[in-house]
Scaffold this active site. Structure first.
Site, short mmCIF file in Angstrom:
data_model
loop_
_atom_site.label_atom_id
_atom_site.label_comp_id
_atom_site.label_asym_id
_atom_site.label_seq_id
_atom_site.Cartn_x
_atom_site.Cartn_y
_atom_site.Cartn_z
N LYS A 196 0.84 -1.20 0.00
CA LYS A 196 0.00 0.00 0.00
C LYS A 196 0.87 1.26 0.00
O LYS A 196 0.59 2.22 -0.71
CB LYS A 196 -0.94 -0.02 1.22
CG LYS A 196 -2.05 -1.05 1.07
CD LYS A 196 -2.78 -1.37 2.37
CE LYS A 196 -3.71 -2.56 2.14
NZ LYS A 196 -4.37 -3.04 3.36
N GLN A 203 -4.87 -1.83 9.57
CA GLN A 203 -4.66 -3.14 8.95
C GLN A 203 -5.19 -4.24 9.87
O GLN A 203 -4.84 -4.30 11.06
CB GLN A 203 -3.15 -3.33 8.69
CG GLN A 203 -2.80 -4.60 7.94
CD GLN A 203 -3.36 -4.61 6.51
OE1 GLN A 203 -3.29 -3.63 5.79
NE2 GLN A 203 -3.90 -5.75 6.11
N ASP A 216 -11.48 2.04 3.85
CA ASP A 216 -11.75 0.61 3.69
C ASP A 216 -13.24 0.35 3.49
O ASP A 216 -13.63 -0.73 3.07
CB ASP A 216 -11.29 -0.16 4.94
CG ASP A 216 -9.96 -0.87 4.74
OD1 ASP A 216 -9.59 -1.10 3.57
OD2 ASP A 216 -9.30 -1.19 5.74
#
Ligand code: NAP
Length: 282
Positions: A53, A97, A120
Site C-alpha cells: 500500500k 490493517q 476501507d
C-alpha cells in the site's frame, strides 16, 4: 471453450495512471491526498500488505504514513491515535490493517474512524449506506470486483449471481453491490448444502471462501464470469485462488487469475477511495 482472462493487473495500472493524473491536478490547488495506515504487531502477511500500500501510494503521489505499533499496544492507545488522525487535515484516509491482536476489539476500532476517512468502507455508517443504496465509501475488494465486471462489459442486470463467502469485508458487500446492479443474488457459505447446485446456475460466480481449488470445472455454468477473490498460500509457497483456474478456464466465459486479478484491483480501489476522500474533505 477457453475463458477470456480478466486482467486485474492491467486494469489496476490504468486506474492508477488516472489517479496519478488527478493527484497532479489537485497539487495545483495545493491539495495532497494523504493516507494513514496503522499496523499493530508483527503479522508477516499484514506487513507485506502494508508495504504494498505504501509503494502504491508513493507511485501515484498520495502521501502515505504508516504508524507501526507494537503487539502489546492497548486498545485505548489505539483509540487515542485514531482520534488524532481523525482531526488531522492532511490525513484524508485512515486504514487500520486487520487482523488486530486479540486483546483489541476490531469493531470498536473501526467505529472510531470518522466515516468520511474510512477508506476501507468498513465503518457501520458506510456499510449502512451500501445496504440502503446511498453514496458512501465502498469496500475496496468488492468494489474492484464490480469494476472488473463493468470494464469487461459483463451483463449484471437480470443475471444470476452467486457469492461464496459471507464475510463483512468481501462476501456480504459484493453481494449487496451486485444486488444494487439488479442481479439476482445468492450467498453461499460453509453451511450451504450442495454448493454446486448454486454455482452451476451462476452467470456470475464470485469465490471468496479462502479455500484453494474449491471451485472445480463441473461446478461452473458454461460461459459464466468467474471472479476469484481467494488468496491462499500452498505449503510450497505458491499463491492460488479458490478456483481451479486451469480446469475452470475451459468452461467459463471470463475468469480472473490469481495472482494478477482481484488483488491489484483492491489496492487500486484503496487509492481511488483515498483520492475521492481528499476531494470531498478539501
Ligand atoms: P473469511 O472471513 O474467512 O470468510 C470466508 C467465507 O467463506 C465465510 O463466510 C465461510 O463461511 C465461507 N466458506 C468457507 N469455506 C467454505 C466452503 N467450503 N464452502 C462455502 N463457503 C465457505 O474470509 P474473507 O476475509 O472474506 O476472505 C476470503 C478470501 O478472499 C481469502 O482467501 C482472502 O485471503 C481473500 N481476500 C482477498 C483479497 C484480495 O484483495 N484479493 C481481499 C480480501 C480477502 P462461514 O461464514 O459459514 O464460516
Amino acid at each position: 471453450m477457453s475463458a477470456k482472462i480478466i486482467d486485474g493487473k492491467a486494469m489496476a495500472m490504468e486506474i492508477r495512471q488516472e489517479i496519478k493524473k488527478q493527484v497532479e491536478e489537485l497539487a495545483q490547488k495545493n491539495i495532497k491526498p494523504g493516507l494513514a495506515v496503522v499496523l499493530v504487531g508483527n503479522d508477516p502477511a499484514s506487513q507485506i500488505y502494508v508495504r504494498g500500500k505504501e509503494k502504491a501510494c508513493s507511485e501515484v503521489g498520495i502521501a502515505s504514513e504508516t504508524i507501526r505499533l507494537p503487539e502489546d499496544t492497548s486498545e485505548s492507545e489505539l483509540l487515542n491515535l485514531i482520534s488524532g488522525l481523525n482531526s488531522r487535515q492532511d490525513v484524508h484516509g485512515i486504514l487500520v490493517q486487520l487482523p488486530l491482536p486479540k486483546h483489541i476489539d476490531s469493531d470498536k476500532i473501526i467505529r472510531s474512524i470518522v466515516p468520511e476517512k474510512d477508506v476501507d468502507g468498513f465503518h457501520p455508517i458506510n456499510v449502512g449506506k451500501l445496504v440502503l443504496g446511498l453514496p458512501g465509501v465502498k469496500p475496496c475488494t468488492p468494489y474492484g470486483c464490480l469494476k472488473m465486471l463493468q470494464k469487461y462489459e459483463i451483463a449484471i442486470e437480470g443475471k444470476k449471481a452467486v457469492v461464496i463467502g459471507r464475510s463483512n469485508i468481501v462476501g456480504k458487500p459484493v453481494a449487496l453491490m451486485l444486488l444494487q446492479e439488479n442481479a439476482t443474488v445468492s450467498i453461499c457459505h460453509s453451511r450451504t448444502k450442495e454448493l454446486s447446485e448454486y454455482t452451476k446456475e451462476a452467470d456470475i460466480l464470485i469465490a471468496a471462501a479462502g479455500k484453494p481449488f474449491l471451485i472445480k470445472p463441473d461446478m461452473v455454468k458454461p460461459g459464466a464470469a468467474v471472479i476469484d477473490v481467494g488468496q491462499n498460500k500452498l505449503p510450497d509457497g505458491k499463491l492460488v485462488g479458490d478456483v481451479d483456474f486451469t480446469g475452470v478456464s475451459q468452461v467459463a466465459g471470463w475468469i480472473t487469475p490469481v495472482p494478477g486479478g482481484v488483488g491489484p484491483m483492491t489496492i487500486a480501489m484503496l487509492l481511488y477511495n483515498t483520492l475521492e476522500s481528499a476531494k470531498r474533505l478539501c
